[in-house]
Scaffold this motif. Sequence first.
Motif: not given
Length: 229
Positions: A7-10, A48-56, A72-85
């Motif tokens: 799931i990635e808008d780019e 598995l779902v490879l999931l971007d954070l910023m999506l329309p 309970e399938i694995p979810i890997i979040m992907v983002s350009a955001k590097k902040n720990d929060i």
Amino acid sequence: MGKVLIIEDEVSIAELERDYLEISGFEVDISTDGKEGLGRALNEDYELVLLDLMLPGVDGYEICKQIRAVKEIPIIMVSAKKNDIDKIRGLGLGADDYMTKPFSPSELVARVKAHINRYDRLAGVLTANKDIVEIRDLKIDAGSRRVWGYGDEKTLTAKEFDILYFLAKHPNKVYSKEDLFKEVWGLESMGDISTVTVHIKNIREKIEQDSSKPQFIETIWGVGYRFRG
């Protein structure tokens, strides 16, 4: 080898990720809209779902939350955001891993393989496992994947449970973040392993009476973590 939803808008990034995963034997679908991706994740069978954070449509946080409520399938979040929060929020909603762009294709493929392999092993083994660990005021039931602390049931994400159960099964032994990444994720340490730190923080907040003075998972400064037996 497994069916993955990206799931990635780019589009260029999604297609690059797809190409490397398909070369490695995965079947891959792409959704470039959050709402559509959520619908596919909930209604189709993926490993598995490879999931971007910023999506329309719907952002990655909400998608993660809704998937985790029923699967309970694995979810890997992907983002350009590097902040720990951002990592804390994503992992706290139930994501198994967090990768910061840019990352190498080999790291992506390795993490996807490791998460799917480990999920398949757990699905086959823990359903029949009646092992229960009880240490002081903490009870961990591997068969039902449930945790109780100080008389109350605690709600842990899949990866939080895996880390807690592993440490509790090996009390009084110190594990570095790299050790835990290898043992729990099934990967040699590579790239960003700060997800370990975030998961430990979240576990403490759930099982400890005072997370600033942990009674179960101790930090051994400069070395790693130890579960007090």
